[in-house]
Design a protein around this motif. Structure first.
Motif, mmCIF file in Angstrom:
data_model
loop_
_atom_site.group_PDB
_atom_site.id
_atom_site.type_symbol
_atom_site.label_atom_id
_atom_site.label_comp_id
_atom_site.label_asym_id
_atom_site.label_seq_id
_atom_site.Cartn_x
_atom_site.Cartn_y
_atom_site.Cartn_z
ATOM 1 N N THR A 5 -20.095 -99.678 4.161
ATOM 2 C CA THR A 5 -19.344 -100.434 3.150
ATOM 3 C C THR A 5 -19.089 -101.857 3.625
ATOM 4 O O THR A 5 -19.182 -102.817 2.848
ATOM 5 C CB THR A 5 -18.009 -99.728 2.850
ATOM 6 N N GLU A 29 -24.260 -95.429 -0.133
ATOM 7 C CA GLU A 29 -22.808 -95.265 -0.007
ATOM 8 C C GLU A 29 -22.087 -96.613 -0.007
ATOM 9 O O GLU A 29 -21.106 -96.818 -0.727
ATOM 10 C CB GLU A 29 -22.495 -94.502 1.284
ATOM 11 N N GLY A 30 -22.568 -97.523 0.837
ATOM 12 C CA GLY A 30 -21.916 -98.831 0.927
ATOM 13 C C GLY A 30 -22.028 -99.623 -0.356
ATOM 14 O O GLY A 30 -21.060 -100.243 -0.822
ATOM 15 N N ILE A 52 -19.682 -98.496 -3.218
ATOM 16 C CA ILE A 52 -18.327 -99.056 -3.104
ATOM 17 C C ILE A 52 -18.319 -100.518 -3.543
ATOM 18 O O ILE A 52 -17.424 -100.969 -4.276
ATOM 19 C CB ILE A 52 -17.802 -98.933 -1.656
ATOM 20 N N ARG A 53 -19.312 -101.274 -3.091
ATOM 21 C CA ARG A 53 -19.384 -102.694 -3.476
ATOM 22 C C ARG A 53 -19.433 -102.845 -4.988
ATOM 23 O O ARG A 53 -18.796 -103.745 -5.561
ATOM 24 C CB ARG A 53 -20.619 -103.345 -2.841
ATOM 25 N N CYS A 55 -20.189 -105.206 1.626
ATOM 26 C CA CYS A 55 -19.150 -106.082 1.058
ATOM 27 C C CYS A 55 -18.890 -107.336 1.881
ATOM 28 O O CYS A 55 -18.410 -108.339 1.355
ATOM 29 C CB CYS A 55 -17.853 -105.310 0.892
#
Length: 605
Positions: A248, A215-216, A219-220, A252
């Motif tokens: 996230t 998930e994280g 996004i990155r 990031c």
């Protein structure tokens, strides 16, 4: 079927959340990781300092004998210590079980017993009281660690005592955290989140380490956030939306200011000045209503300027979205109104927000467009606890109002029977804890998750949510009604609205129960010479007439069979504490329908 195929970034993902966190500490040790309120000021913490605290937490849990994948609960509101506890649990190889602080004693005991929690972090004496009363029902619970509550020197210890145990364990086993982290497999249980649900017992959703990492990193890979960003996080960390923001952040590297006090959101935004924030639609509805009603109270020239500004702003936005040129006069007007009106609205949110992310429920398009006219971008996303929160999100460079964006890279979406949205990918849960039959109903044999939501996909794969399948109802005349669509339209029209709940299943017309925002209606009452408490205000002829006016506006834009024929104002607003709202501020429709069955039946008498 829509599928995003560029998955090259997925070849080198961290193996688990613990390694993801430790890698972040090594990459940017001196950058700010968190800040949190201390009195009237804010304390800042670097990644290195946070890493040291997490190591003590994790080692303390290992010293207590916590084993891989054993559950450790957190019963607390959103605060810095919640983050430390969660990361400590996962760095110890255990799995976090989340409990909202508003969860009642009965459900708290059920969640902790069903998950067989070995240790629980309890925020304060209020949370401790729930555990003490039900101690006999929690045979697996060996130790309770409290942030602010009163230790008893035995079963309940303070967080400082846990850290002291951790320091001693680290002194004897210097490499234990790194060794433990490296040994965690991606498919190990990381989190057990019990869905609040609308009926029956909550269901424990089993989420893997690899799901949160994915998930994280997804996004990155979209390049919308980096180390220079600053998030303001108030969302319940017990909710998957809060948890996905944490993963996230580690991917990031941005800093997050943490304060879960909902009544402090607007004040904190002005102080923290974040570049982005995640929120449920109710927050944007309240902000929109507050700004509109305050301006209406000003009256006169200021109100005329405000209304003209939005007329111009919405017109300019529409032309730009259609790819048409903005006439010179309109562009000049827009520039003037940006100085007079729009920049003041942006300043309310700190003045630096690049975008908001809206999730947990559907955002009304009119409200999204209103904010956009003021220069504030709200990116709507979509996901479920069962998909580790995020599955879709609009991007700052390419967003479409009325949609939740395209599916995450590495995941797939298709529409099943009755246009049910179905999702497949690394974020999808393993299943429901101890509920094989429920799992089989939700997950297909080939890994597709049935969401229970109805949707449509455009030619570019942007998803629109058209309703909750279980919430759709059919009138006795055979017409299908999607309550959320009607409800969000009313809340966009009426700045005083808190909740608007539509009913009419197998009835011959549609009705609604209405509640108003207590703060907003108190201001309205002062301006309209209506006295008394909330119940007295909403019972007044003037307030009833005001709401009827907005219902008339709503009915004017609905199909004939959707129009609200009868409605009633409740003498109180719905709350999380009453059990009528989930902690993410969604209405528990079945609970409301049961609680007010007599009122609803009376509409049809």
């Amino acid at each position: 079927m829509a599928k995003n195929t560029d998955t090259s970034w997925m070849q080198s993902l961290p193996p688990n959340v613990a390694v993801q966190f430790l890698d972040r500490v090594r990459k940017t040790p001196q950058r700010e990781a968190f800040r949190y309120p201390v009195g009237e000021s804010w304390e800042s913490v670097t990644w290195k300092a946070a890493g040291d605290e997490v190591a003590k937490m994790a080692a303390g849990l290992l010293a207590l004998g916590v084993q891989p994948e054993q559950r450790v609960g957190i019963a607390s509101g959103t605060r810095y210590e919640w983050i430390l506890a969660d990361l400590g649990i996962m760095c110890a190889g255990a799995a976090t079980t989340t409990v909202y602080p508003s969860t009642n004693e009965d459900d708290t005991a059920y969640i902790l017993a069903d998950s067989e929690c070995q240790v629980v972090f309890a925020e304060d004496d209020e949370q401790l009281a729930k555990l003490k009363t039900r101690k006999g029902e929690l045979p697996h619970l060996k130790k309770v660690v409290t942030f602010d509550g009163t230790p008893d020197g035995d079963w309940i210890i303070g967080v400082k005592e846990l850290e002291a145990l951790g320091e001693a364990h680290l002194a004897a086993n210097p490499g234990v955290i790194e060794e433990t982290a490296q040994a965690i497999k991606g498919d190990q249980l990381a989190t057990l989140i019990y869905t609040s649900g609308t009926t029956g017992r909550p269901k424990g959703v089993r989420l893997r380490h690899s799901s949160w990492v994915y998930e994280g990193e997804a996004i990155r890979a979209q390049n919308i956030l980096d180390e220079t960003d600053l998030e303001f996080r108030w969302l319940p960390m017990a909710h998957s939306f809060g948890k996905v923001l944490m993963s996230t952040q580690m991917a990031c590297g941005f800093a997050a200011a943490i304060d879960g006090r909902v009544d402090k959101i607007v004040e904190n935004l002005g102080i923290v000045k974040p570049t982005f924030m995640g929120a449920a639609p109710r927050i944007f509805e309240k902000a929109h209503g507050r700004i509109v009603t305050m301006q209406a109270a000003e009256g006169g020239a200021k109100e005329k300027i405000f209304n003209k500004a939005f007329q111009v702003g919405l017109a300019v936005d529409k032309l730009k979205r259609e790819g048409k040129p903005v006439p010179t006069l309109l562009a000049v007007q827009h520039k003037v109104f940006d100085k007079l009106v729009f920049h003041k609205i942006r300043d309310r949110f700190g003045g630096r927000v690049r975008f908001f992310i809206s999730g947990a429920a559907a955002l009304n398009r009119d409200i999204a467009e209103w904010f956009h006219a003021a220069g504030i971008v709200i990116l709507e996303g979509y996901g479920l606890t069962e998909t580790s929160a995020g599955s879709f999100v609009n991007l700052p460079s390419d967003y479409r109002f009325g949609t939740v964006g395209p599916v995450f890279v590495g995941s797939e979406v298709k529409l099943g029977e009755g246009d049910e949205i179905m999702i497949k990918g690394p974020g999808v849960m393993d299943g429901y804890h101890n509920l094989p039959e429920e799992t089989a109903k939700t997950l297909t044999d080939d890994g597709w998750l049935r969401t229970g939501d109805k949707g449509s996909l455009d030619a570019d794969g942007y998803l629109s949510i058209t309703g909750r399948i279980k919430e759709l109802f059919k009138t006795s005349g055979g017409k299908y009604i999607a309550p959320p669509a009607i409800e969000s339209k009313f809340k966009a029209l009426c700045p005083y609205a808190s909740q608007f709940i539509v009913f009419g299943n197998e009835r011959n017309f549609v009705v609604a129960l209405v509640t108003l925002d207590p703060d907003a209606i108190a201001g309205w009452a002062q301006e309209n010479d209506v006295s008394g408490d909330y119940a007295a205000i909403v019972a007044s002829d003037r307030c009833q007439a005001m709401v009827q006016g907005y219902v008339d506006q709503l009915n004017a834009v609905l199909n004939r069979w959707e129009t609200i024929k009868k409605w009633e104002l409740l003498d109180h607003d719905l709350t999380v504490e009453s059990g009528e709202l989930t902690p993410s501020m969604k209405v528990k429709r079945n609970v409301v329908e049961d609680n007010y069955k007599d009122k609803i039946d009376a509409f049809y008498a």
